[in-house]
Scaffold this active site. Structure first.
Site, PDB file in Angstrom:
ATOM      1  N   GLY A 183       0.922  -1.142   0.042  1.00 40.38           N
ATOM      2  CA  GLY A 183       0.068  -0.036  -0.101  1.00 40.38           C
ATOM      3  C   GLY A 183       0.817   1.314  -0.149  1.00 40.38           C
ATOM      4  N   PRO A 184       0.236   2.292  -0.456  1.00 34.46           N
ATOM      5  CA  PRO A 184       1.028   3.685  -0.294  1.00 34.46           C
ATOM      6  C   PRO A 184       1.521   4.149   1.077  1.00 34.46           C
ATOM      7  CG  PRO A 184      -1.410   3.886  -0.678  1.00 34.46           C
ATOM      8  CD  PRO A 184      -1.175   2.682  -0.538  1.00 34.46           C
ATOM      9  N   GLY A 222      -1.054   2.684   7.132  1.00 31.98           N
ATOM     10  CA  GLY A 222      -1.113   1.860   8.124  1.00 31.98           C
ATOM     11  C   GLY A 222      -0.311   0.775   8.300  1.00 31.98           C
ATOM     12  N   GLU A 254       9.714  -4.118   5.392  1.00 30.32           N
ATOM     13  CA  GLU A 254      10.484  -3.427   4.153  1.00 30.32           C
ATOM     14  C   GLU A 254      11.997  -3.669   4.357  1.00 30.32           C
ATOM     15  OE1 GLU A 254       9.426   0.469   3.128  1.00 30.32           O
ATOM     16  OE2 GLU A 254       7.388   0.499   4.032  1.00 30.32           O
TER      17      GLU A 254
END
Length: 603
Positions: free
Chosen positions: A388-389, A393, A517
């Site tokens: 998601g961008p 969240g 990430e």
């Protein structure tokens, strides 16, 4: 941007009351376990006072009974007695210094221990709201200010008051008429001392402010040295620092000037008082009860009066700084952690492969909602990717899973147990996180992998390093696993630091693995090495993988797409990439897919 006005007084520079009884009562709880040292210090005070009060009386006797009449019988005994008193005074002063220093260090040791232990219990919300520099200042500078209060302030303050009172009573009893001279001079002494202390304190307050700003500037220059040079800011930054340095220089001169005035004023006034005593004493006869010996003794008492007066002015600043430090220290100790450990049996265990369930979970930072009615189930052994961008969240989701934060609505269960009912030690062992950037501590590579956990043997560290591929670069280091790292692992590349983070997670063997990430901050070559390490790490584990680089999550069992704190899509990569929606747009942006949207192959 110009610096803030110098007149601004911050929490680091303000002064509290001279004596705050509430703070002192609370502080005395730390002194209570060391009562014998307190009693020993208080016992030395009257002894030291009596020793100093007796010396002028011996001088009086020596002058009136021996020097004036010219009789030396018994004079040697007086000299011996005076020598004994001087020796006792030196021993009492030494003993007082040792006892005060010992008491001060014992008390602040306990205070520092409680502060550090309390910091370890606080959760992330506290550290997000408070600058690390100020928190560090509580455990270092503020505790040192309290130490100064104990070793050179509070008990010495009592001693100065006792000595000053004893001298004034002795002078009044010895020569009431001569005492009037000191009564006249005393308001001048006190007034001049307080004026100098006030002016000096204001300058010292500004000094503390400027020192804090220069320290902050220096830290920024070191941490941002690359940007400073890339944008050629050296000359301008030097000029700004010199401006602050000049203000500090000026305020230091003001402070030193007032301190010099204080000492010179007291010395000059003491000389005037002594001269007045000679003049008044010369006009009085022995019939008035003022002999030459009495005058000599009285002058010696006057000389001793000025020392505690001078010390009291210095203790004033010490006590004020300590009161402010105590207020900040107890303010930190009163900070309650928002997340508390579960009060259950420590033999509590979770299944080897627990199931994760999130039901209608909501969370907000302040009034800004981050997660909204989020529901998600991760089966044992399942690998779920979350994409998601920025601001969707994803990172907040991770912080809820390891209880860095608590959900404000909904429930989260792991292995059928609510997270709040799982002991923190069990939860943190079960949920392992590999962050975007691995934090490395000062110490050896092995210590950074097992984090000094005595239950993890060296063989397990070596095995983990081999499985993640980290041993490939560790073996080339001069001392292998015993190679010491510089601050934050500065002598390693970002890829090497990340491999150590993965090895750390591997050796702790978590049942639920979260990758935040983990490859986003490394180059392509390092990414391949890290991807291989991650694949080894995820074998047989339940995993939640957050990634911006979609090629790293194509092999996931399921992909969850988040936007605005909600799950808007879910399914396999092969399914989502063929459906209109945010995931397809993300793939188009990263891979330049054509209209047929072929299935992506990992590689």
């Amino acid at each position: 941007m110009s610096p803030p006005p110098i007149e601004a007084v911050t929490e680091e520079t303000r002064y509290g009351a001279f004596l705050d009884l509430h703070l002192l009562r609370r502080f005395f709880r730390y002194a209570k376990p060391h009562t014998r040292w307190v009693l020993l210090a208080l016992a030395i005070l009257p002894l030291n006072t009596l020793i100093q009060l007796g010396q002028p009386l011996l001088l009086r006797q020596a002058v009136d009974e021996h020097l004036i009449p010219g009789t030396l019988d018994g004079f040697a005994g007086l000299l011996v007695a005076l020598g004994v008193l001087l020796l006792l005074q030196a021993l009492a002063g030494y003993g007082m210094s040792v006892v005060n220093a010992t008491l001060g260090q014992r008390v602040v040791r306990d205070l520092r221990r409680d502060l550090f232990g309390h910091l370890l219990r606080l959760d992330a919300s506290y550290f997000n709201k408070h600058a690390s520099g100020r928190t560090t200042n509580r455990v270092t500078n503020d505790v040192e200010a309290v130490s100064q209060m104990v070793s050179a302030g509070l008990i010495h303050l009592i001693g100065d008051v006792v000595l000053l009172t004893g001298i004034l009573i002795s002078m009044a009893l010895l020569a009431p008429t001569l005492s009037l001279t000191l009564v006249v001079a005393l308001p001048l002494i006190v007034g001049g001392t307080l004026l100098a202390a006030k002016k000096s304190r204001l300058a010292q307050r500004e000094n503390r402010l400027m020192l804090a700003r220069m320290a902050s500037r220096l830290t920024e220059e070191i941490e941002g040295q690359q940007e400073v040079r890339l944008f050629h800011r050296q000359q301008r930054n030097h000029a700004e620092f010199e401006q602050q340095n000049q203000v500090y220089f000026t305020s230091s001169l003001v402070s030193n000037t007032w301190e010099a005035f204080q000492f010179s004023f007291i010395d000059a006034l003491s000389t005037v008082v002594i001269a007045a005593l000679f003049w008044i004493g010369a006009s009085m006869s022995s019939a008035d009860g003022v002999t030459i010996g009495t005058l000599v003794a009285f002058i010696d008492y006057v000389r001793r009066v000025f020392q505690p007066v001078r010390d009291l002015s210095g203790k004033f600043t010490t006590m004020q700084a300590a009161m402010t430090a105590l207020e900040r220290i107890f303010g930190l100790l009163d900070s309650k952690p928002q997340i508390t450990d579960a009060q259950v049996n420590h033999a509590f265990t979770l299944p080897a492969r627990p199931r994760l369930v999130m039901q209608e979970v909501g969370f907000a930072y302040g009034e800004q909602p981050i997660l909204k009615n989020l529901s998600l189930t991760v089966e044992p052994g399942e690998q779920v990717a979350v994409v998601g961008p920025t601001g969707a969240g994803k990172s907040t989701l991770i912080k809820l899973l390891n209880r860095t934060y608590e959900p404000q609505q909904g429930i989260i269960q792991l292995g059928g147990q609510d997270l709040q009912n799982i002991p923190m030690a069990t939860l943190r062992r079960t949920v392992g996180v590999v962050p975007q950037e691995t934090f490395l501590f000062s110490g050896t590579i092995a210590e950074n992998i097992h984090l000094r956990d005595p239950s993890i043997p060296q063989a397990a560290v070596e095995e983990a390093a081999h499985k993640t591929g980290a041993m490939a670069f560790i073996a080339d280091l001069p001392e292998g696993l015993n190679t010491r790292l510089t601050e934050r692992g500065g002598n390693l590349s970002s890829g090497q630091r990340q491999l150590l983070g993965i090895t750390r997670a591997f050796v702790f063997n978590p049942a639920l693995l979260i990758l935040d990430e983990a490859t986003s901050s490394v180059d392509t070559i390092s990414e391949r090495l890290i991807q291989n390490a991650l694949q080894e790490l995820m074998v047989g584990r339940t995993a939640i993988v957050i990634a911006h680089r979609l090629n790293t999550i194509i092999g996931a069992d399921r992909v969850i797409v988040m936007h605005g704190g909600e799950i808007i899509q879910g399914g396999s990569h092969q399914t989502l990439v063929t459906q209109p929606g945010l995931y397809r747009k993300l793939c188009e942006l990263q891979f330049g897919l054509d209209g047929s949207l072929p299935t992506l192959q990992q590689g």
